[in-house]
Design a protein around this motif. Structure first.
Motif, PDB file in Angstrom:
ATOM      1  N   ILE A 271       5.821   1.897  -7.039  1.00  0.00           N
ATOM      2  CA  ILE A 271       6.053   2.496  -8.358  1.00  0.00           C
ATOM      3  C   ILE A 271       7.548   2.596  -8.644  1.00  0.00           C
ATOM      4  N   LYS A 272       8.326   2.968  -7.631  1.00  0.00           N
ATOM      5  CA  LYS A 272       9.773   3.133  -7.823  1.00  0.00           C
ATOM      6  C   LYS A 272      10.496   1.798  -7.970  1.00  0.00           C
ATOM      7  N   CYS A 273       9.820   0.684  -7.709  1.00  0.00           N
ATOM      8  CA  CYS A 273      10.408  -0.630  -7.969  1.00  0.00           C
ATOM      9  C   CYS A 273      10.543  -0.894  -9.464  1.00  0.00           C
ATOM     10  N   ASP A 274       9.853  -0.134 -10.278  1.00  0.00           N
ATOM     11  CA  ASP A 274       9.979  -0.223 -11.735  1.00  0.00           C
ATOM     12  C   ASP A 274      11.427   0.112 -12.109  1.00  0.00           C
ATOM     13  N   PRO A 275      12.164  -0.802 -12.731  1.00  0.00           N
ATOM     14  CA  PRO A 275      13.582  -0.551 -13.025  1.00  0.00           C
ATOM     15  C   PRO A 275      13.822   0.593 -13.999  1.00  0.00           C
ATOM     16  N   HIS A 276      12.780   1.026 -14.726  1.00  0.00           N
ATOM     17  CA  HIS A 276      12.944   2.110 -15.706  1.00  0.00           C
ATOM     18  C   HIS A 276      12.311   3.420 -15.233  1.00  0.00           C
ATOM     19  N   HIS A 277      11.923   3.465 -13.963  1.00  0.00           N
ATOM     20  CA  HIS A 277      11.236   4.632 -13.417  1.00  0.00           C
ATOM     21  C   HIS A 277      12.083   5.891 -13.538  1.00  0.00           C
ATOM     22  N   VAL A 278      11.479   6.959 -14.040  1.00  0.00           N
ATOM     23  CA  VAL A 278      12.115   8.283 -14.080  1.00  0.00           C
ATOM     24  C   VAL A 278      11.413   9.214 -13.104  1.00  0.00           C
ATOM     25  N   LYS A 279      10.083   9.287 -13.209  1.00  0.00           N
ATOM     26  CA  LYS A 279       9.316  10.133 -12.300  1.00  0.00           C
ATOM     27  C   LYS A 279       7.858   9.704 -12.322  1.00  0.00           C
TER      28      LYS A 279
ATOM     29  N   SER B  43      17.016   5.477 -26.604  1.00  0.00           N
ATOM     30  CA  SER B  43      16.144   5.348 -25.444  1.00  0.00           C
ATOM     31  C   SER B  43      14.773   5.931 -25.751  1.00  0.00           C
ATOM     32  N   SER B  44      13.736   5.275 -25.272  1.00  0.00           N
ATOM     33  CA  SER B  44      12.374   5.726 -25.521  1.00  0.00           C
ATOM     34  C   SER B  44      11.739   6.188 -24.226  1.00  0.00           C
ATOM     35  N   THR B  45      11.144   7.365 -24.260  1.00  0.00           N
ATOM     36  CA  THR B  45      10.407   7.858 -23.112  1.00  0.00           C
ATOM     37  C   THR B  45       8.967   7.392 -23.222  1.00  0.00           C
ATOM     38  N   ILE B  46       8.491   6.668 -22.222  1.00  0.00           N
ATOM     39  CA  ILE B  46       7.153   6.108 -22.229  1.00  0.00           C
ATOM     40  C   ILE B  46       6.350   6.713 -21.084  1.00  0.00           C
ATOM     41  N   ASN B  47       5.211   7.284 -21.398  1.00  0.00           N
ATOM     42  CA  ASN B  47       4.322   7.847 -20.385  1.00  0.00           C
ATOM     43  C   ASN B  47       3.105   6.944 -20.211  1.00  0.00           C
ATOM     44  N   SER B  48       2.860   6.514 -18.985  1.00  0.00           N
ATOM     45  CA  SER B  48       1.750   5.604 -18.693  1.00  0.00           C
ATOM     46  C   SER B  48       0.864   6.180 -17.599  1.00  0.00           C
ATOM     47  N   ARG B  49      -0.364   5.685 -17.548  1.00  0.00           N
ATOM     48  CA  ARG B  49      -1.308   6.054 -16.503  1.00  0.00           C
ATOM     49  C   ARG B  49      -1.478   4.850 -15.582  1.00  0.00           C
ATOM     50  N   LEU B  50      -1.352   5.081 -14.287  1.00  0.00           N
ATOM     51  CA  LEU B  50      -1.450   4.018 -13.298  1.00  0.00           C
ATOM     52  C   LEU B  50      -2.699   4.201 -12.442  1.00  0.00           C
ATOM     53  N   GLU B  51      -3.356   3.101 -12.123  1.00  0.00           N
ATOM     54  CA  GLU B  51      -4.494   3.112 -11.200  1.00  0.00           C
ATOM     55  C   GLU B  51      -4.203   2.084 -10.111  1.00  0.00           C
ATOM     56  N   TYR B  52      -4.167   2.532  -8.861  1.00  0.00           N
ATOM     57  CA  TYR B  52      -3.832   1.669  -7.727  1.00  0.00           C
ATOM     58  C   TYR B  52      -5.011   1.608  -6.770  1.00  0.00           C
ATOM     59  N   VAL B  53      -5.394   0.394  -6.380  1.00  0.00           N
ATOM     60  CA  VAL B  53      -6.524   0.188  -5.470  1.00  0.00           C
ATOM     61  C   VAL B  53      -6.046  -0.645  -4.281  1.00  0.00           C
ATOM     62  N   ASN B  54      -6.136  -0.075  -3.076  1.00  0.00           N
ATOM     63  CA  ASN B  54      -5.789  -0.806  -1.861  1.00  0.00           C
ATOM     64  C   ASN B  54      -6.964  -1.675  -1.430  1.00  0.00           C
ATOM     65  N   LEU B  55      -6.652  -2.933  -1.124  1.00  0.00           N
ATOM     66  CA  LEU B  55      -7.687  -3.863  -0.688  1.00  0.00           C
ATOM     67  C   LEU B  55      -7.233  -4.587   0.578  1.00  0.00           C
ATOM     68  N   GLU B  56      -8.181  -5.182   1.248  1.00  0.00           N
ATOM     69  CA  GLU B  56      -7.920  -5.839   2.527  1.00  0.00           C
ATOM     70  C   GLU B  56      -6.841  -6.921   2.427  1.00  0.00           C
ATOM     71  N   LYS B  57      -6.798  -7.614   1.283  1.00  0.00           N
ATOM     72  CA  LYS B  57      -5.838  -8.708   1.130  1.00  0.00           C
ATOM     73  C   LYS B  57      -4.687  -8.379   0.195  1.00  0.00           C
ATOM     74  N   GLY B  58      -4.594  -7.132  -0.244  1.00  0.00           N
ATOM     75  CA  GLY B  58      -3.488  -6.803  -1.120  1.00  0.00           C
ATOM     76  C   GLY B  58      -3.664  -5.526  -1.904  1.00  0.00           C
ATOM     77  N   LEU B  59      -3.188  -5.542  -3.136  1.00  0.00           N
ATOM     78  CA  LEU B  59      -3.182  -4.359  -3.999  1.00  0.00           C
ATOM     79  C   LEU B  59      -3.535  -4.778  -5.419  1.00  0.00           C
TER      80      LEU B  59
ATOM     81  N   HIS C 218       0.807  -1.218   0.000  1.00  0.00           N
ATOM     82  CA  HIS C 218       0.000   0.000   0.000  1.00  0.00           C
ATOM     83  C   HIS C 218       0.845   1.276   0.000  1.00  0.00           C
ATOM     84  N   ASP C 219       2.165   1.125   0.005  1.00  0.00           N
ATOM     85  CA  ASP C 219       3.078   2.265  -0.137  1.00  0.00           C
ATOM     86  C   ASP C 219       3.300   2.460  -1.635  1.00  0.00           C
TER      87      ASP C 219
END
Length: 208
Positions: free
Chosen positions: A27-35, A97-113, A21-22
């Motif tokens: 998100i920063k676990c993504d090895p290609h994360h920039v921001k 190198s390619s810059t890729i912009n994505s949209r993320l949707e995160y939902v916290n649930l009782e048993k996970g994510l 839930h952090d």
């Protein structure tokens, strides 16, 4: 696609859920994360942040009843039912190198994510991270990662290849975080480095 890992002995369900839930951490676990940055709730669906029925319709959420109750929904700014982010990745490939912009949707649930990644060229990844008791009855906890890929047939091989290249990478980082909290030795491991993506390839962001 599925990936499963067993957590260190003594790991509590609360510790594992806190990591999932952090969102900044995940998100920063993504090895290609920039921001990345938070995105406001959709204006055409007022109330989506704090009304579960509206949120389910606004984001076209699948049936997540197997993951327990939804968490959040107390405010649009800090604790909506669906947390939306914009992600920028830098993907290496043999030519440039390619810059890729994505949209993320995160939902916290009782048993996970549960996460959804919307990337260019119609690539959509839906991932359920579920905390379960180990099947061997040892009392340990397991983390199940179930990934559903939606994209054109032409891109399936590229997307699967990117996911396989980093298979288990986020699991290693979650495990390292928990070991550090428990006072375990050793530095935090680096995520497995994915193989180069062919020119024109599309990122398969590891979270999601």
């Amino acid at each position: 696609m599925q990936n499963t890992s067993t957590l260190p002995e003594g790991t509590t369900r609360e510790q594992l859920l806190a990591a999932l839930h952090d969102h900044d951490f995940m998100i920063k676990c993504d090895p290609h994360h920039v921001k990345h940055s938070r995105v406001e709730q959709p204006a055409k669906f007022p109330g989506a942040a704090t009304d579960l029925a509206i949120a389910q319709k606004a984001f076209d959420l699948p049936d997540l009843s197997h993951m327990g109750k939804y968490l959040g929904g107390s405010s649009a700014e800090a604790d909506p039912y669906v947390n939306v982010y914009e992600l920028t990745d830098e993907m290496p490939n043999p030519v440039f190198s390619s810059t890729i912009n994505s949209r993320l949707e995160y939902v916290n649930l009782e048993k996970g994510l549960w996460t959804r990644v919307n990337s260019p060229m119609g690539v959509v990844l839906e991932t359920a991270w579920i905390v379960v008791d180990a099947a061997d009855g040892s009392g340990a906890l397991e983390l199940h990662q179930d990934i559903v890929i939606s994209c054109s047939r032409m891109l399936v091989g590229i997307v699967k290849g990117n996911i396989e290249a980093n298979r288990g990478g986020i699991h290693k980082l979650i495990r390292a975080r928990i070991e550090k909290e428990m006072g375990g030795p050793g530095p935090t491991p680096v995520v497995d480095v994915p193989a180069p993506t062919p020119a024109g390839g599309v990122t398969a962001e590891a979270l999601a």
